[in-house]
Design an enzyme around this catalytic site. Structure first.
Site, mmCIF file in Angstrom:
data_model
loop_
_atom_site.group_PDB
_atom_site.id
_atom_site.type_symbol
_atom_site.label_atom_id
_atom_site.label_comp_id
_atom_site.label_asym_id
_atom_site.label_seq_id
_atom_site.Cartn_x
_atom_site.Cartn_y
_atom_site.Cartn_z
ATOM 1 N N TYR A 143 0.813 -1.220 0.000
ATOM 2 C CA TYR A 143 0.000 0.000 0.000
ATOM 3 C C TYR A 143 0.844 1.266 0.000
ATOM 4 O O TYR A 143 0.385 2.321 -0.421
ATOM 5 C CB TYR A 143 -0.924 0.027 1.221
ATOM 6 C CG TYR A 143 -2.061 -0.939 1.090
ATOM 7 C CD1 TYR A 143 -1.826 -2.310 1.052
ATOM 8 C CD2 TYR A 143 -3.368 -0.492 0.986
ATOM 9 C CE1 TYR A 143 -2.855 -3.207 0.915
ATOM 10 C CE2 TYR A 143 -4.414 -1.388 0.855
ATOM 11 C CZ TYR A 143 -4.157 -2.738 0.820
ATOM 12 O OH TYR A 143 -5.183 -3.617 0.676
ATOM 13 N N LYS A 189 3.686 -15.750 2.530
ATOM 14 C CA LYS A 189 3.854 -16.447 1.239
ATOM 15 C C LYS A 189 5.349 -16.719 1.127
ATOM 16 O O LYS A 189 6.035 -16.251 0.219
ATOM 17 C CB LYS A 189 3.307 -15.544 0.118
ATOM 18 C CG LYS A 189 3.252 -16.204 -1.250
ATOM 19 C CD LYS A 189 2.168 -17.249 -1.386
ATOM 20 C CE LYS A 189 2.221 -17.880 -2.773
ATOM 21 N NZ LYS A 189 1.369 -19.087 -2.880
ATOM 22 N N ASP A 221 -2.466 -18.673 0.567
ATOM 23 C CA ASP A 221 -3.460 -19.364 -0.272
ATOM 24 C C ASP A 221 -4.123 -20.504 0.496
ATOM 25 O O ASP A 221 -5.348 -20.702 0.419
ATOM 26 C CB ASP A 221 -2.839 -19.852 -1.598
ATOM 27 C CG ASP A 221 -1.419 -20.364 -1.456
ATOM 28 O OD1 ASP A 221 -0.891 -20.365 -0.319
ATOM 29 O OD2 ASP A 221 -0.840 -20.786 -2.469
ATOM 30 N N ASP A 245 -6.020 -7.612 4.341
ATOM 31 C CA ASP A 245 -7.182 -6.983 3.712
ATOM 32 C C ASP A 245 -8.072 -8.054 3.105
ATOM 33 O O ASP A 245 -9.286 -8.113 3.347
ATOM 34 C CB ASP A 245 -6.686 -6.006 2.636
ATOM 35 C CG ASP A 245 -7.814 -5.218 1.998
ATOM 36 O OD1 ASP A 245 -8.916 -5.177 2.580
ATOM 37 O OD2 ASP A 245 -7.601 -4.651 0.915
ATOM 38 N N ASP A 249 -11.851 -9.609 4.620
ATOM 39 C CA ASP A 249 -13.123 -9.528 3.891
ATOM 40 C C ASP A 249 -13.713 -10.927 3.702
ATOM 41 O O ASP A 249 -14.926 -11.127 3.796
ATOM 42 C CB ASP A 249 -12.946 -8.848 2.532
ATOM 43 C CG ASP A 249 -13.094 -7.333 2.617
ATOM 44 O OD1 ASP A 249 -12.778 -6.781 3.688
ATOM 45 O OD2 ASP A 249 -13.515 -6.705 1.628
HETATM 46 MG MG MG Z 1 -10.892 -4.147 2.305
#
Ligand code: MG
Ligand code: NAI
Length: 357
Positions: A143, A189, A221, A245, A249
């Site tokens: 980000y 990862k 994953d 993130d 969700d």
């Molecule tokens: Mg989000």
């Protein structure tokens, strides 16, 4: 009697409706306790763009740093979302997180038993219970990494983490795990990414400082898959910004609705920032039907993490559970079963208040 100063930023769309219910609960806690809350409202997001053409202004950012805690609703809407990057309503929240150095994002995910029917998972999976905590690193990784650019032929994002950034979020993770089940799952990862190799190396080193915590690792994953197949096996998950993130969700679906989940963003100093994870929901804004439970549970997190009011926080969470047990449902969590009482935003807020002891 101690007075706590809280900045309130309802924002746009349903942010306004749900924050009002959160504030009502805060006032009810104040009446029942020795504490006093001094609330100051700030305009941010699209609402401020309409007034001053900016999503947040410098005076607001500076003023916020002086509060004991920040309560935030949601921002955004089609009227403003096509503005250039950095000038959309969402820029307000991104700037607040960075300026406050809120590197810890806490997202507890809990499926209340009364809502089992609202979860898309099979009964055989959810009846084992879902109660987990995702700790997402919030101010590093993709980000914010540089370089970052794009032309019509090529685009670059940079994933960068320093040892310091990894250590501080993992330290919070170990402590949170110690306070819960004693198990910490670090998600990375490591088979592909250099940042993940460093992440895992630091995690393994730090494990020695927390002998009471059992550390395990999972590739992101595999974690995504197991969250759906075995959600009851998860307790405290710590991970970097992007993975956090996406996984949070995904986990939100387990709880039945986005409208159920609160979050906290914390740093080492300065006020914590507390917000429901959902957005301003333009599709239902202005209809009075948004679910205020995420915003109400956000108030519980604020009391717990900024003011160490564990008993008050628990009383709010128990009131939410009791209201759901009584059958109260906003539309997003109604499943058409008998005994359900379909509620507006305000009615749901009142139902929770009525259950607050
Ligand atoms: Mg989000
Ligand atoms: P959203 O979270 O606003 O809505 C997604 C879906 O969930 C919609 O169908 C909505 O009706 C439903 N929903 C969300 N919260 C609900 C609640 N409390 N009760 C009942 N239903 C609920 O995400 P979306 O649609 O992607 O974004 C809408 C706007 O919100 C955009 O402008 C976006 O930028 C902004 N946004 C702001 C955030 C923030 O302020 N932190 C976070 C996410 C999005």
């Amino acid at each position: 009697m101690s007075t706590y100063r809280i900045a309130v930023m309802p924002g746009d769309g349903i942010g306004v409706d749900v924050t009002a219910e959160g504030v009502r609960v805060l006032r009810a806690i104040e009446e029942k306790s020795e504490h006093s809350f001094e609330l100051t409202e700030f305009t941010v997001g699209g609402a401020l763009i309409d007034q001053k053409d900016v999503p947040i202004d410098d005076e607001t950012v500076e003023a916020l740093k002086g509060f004991d805690a920040l309560l935030y609703g949601a921002v955004g809407g089609p009227k403003w979302d096509s503005r250039p990057l950095g000038q959309t309503p969402l820029a307000a929240i991104l700037r607040m997180r960075k300026e406050l150095d809120s590197y810890i994002n806490l997202r507890p995910v809990k499926l209340f038993p009364a809502l089992n029917a609202a979860s898309p998972l099979k009964d055989s999976i959810i009846e084992k219970g879902i109660d987990l905590l995702i700790i997402r690193e919030l101010t590093g990784g993709l980000y914010y990494g540089q370089p970052r650019f794009r032309n019509s032929e090529r685009a670059v994002d940079t994933m960068e983490y320093s040892r310091h950034e990894i250590e501080r979020i993992l330290r919070f993770g170990f402590k949170a795990a110690k306070a819960r089940s004693g198990k910490l799952l670090s998600v990375d990862k490591e088979n592909v990414l250099e940042t993940s190799k460093l992440w895992r190396e630091v995690a393994l080193e730090m494990a020695g400082d927390f002998p009471e915590v059992e550390l395990s690792h999972l590739l992101v994953d595999a974690a995504a898959m197991r969250l759906i197949t075995d959600p009851d096996k998860f307790d405290v998950i710590v991970t970097e910004n992007t993975f956090g993130d996406i996984l949070s969700d995904e986990a939100a679906v387990l709880a039945g609705s986005l409208g159920m989940l609160p979050s906290a963003s914390l740093g080492d100093s300065g006020p914590g920032l507390f917000e429901p994870i959902h957005g301003s929901a333009p599709d239902i804004a202005g209809q009075g039907i948004a679910n205020p439970i995420a915003a109400i549970l956000t108030v519980a997190m604020l009391l717990r993490h900024s003011f160490e009011m564990e008993a008050e926080a628990r009383s709010i969470e128990m009131a939410v559970e009791a209201a759901l047990d009584e059958g109260w449902r906003t539309r997003d969590i109604a499943s058409g079963q008998s005994g359900e009482r379909v509620a507006t935003t305000i009615e749901m807020g009142h139902a929770v208040l009525g259950c607050l002891v």
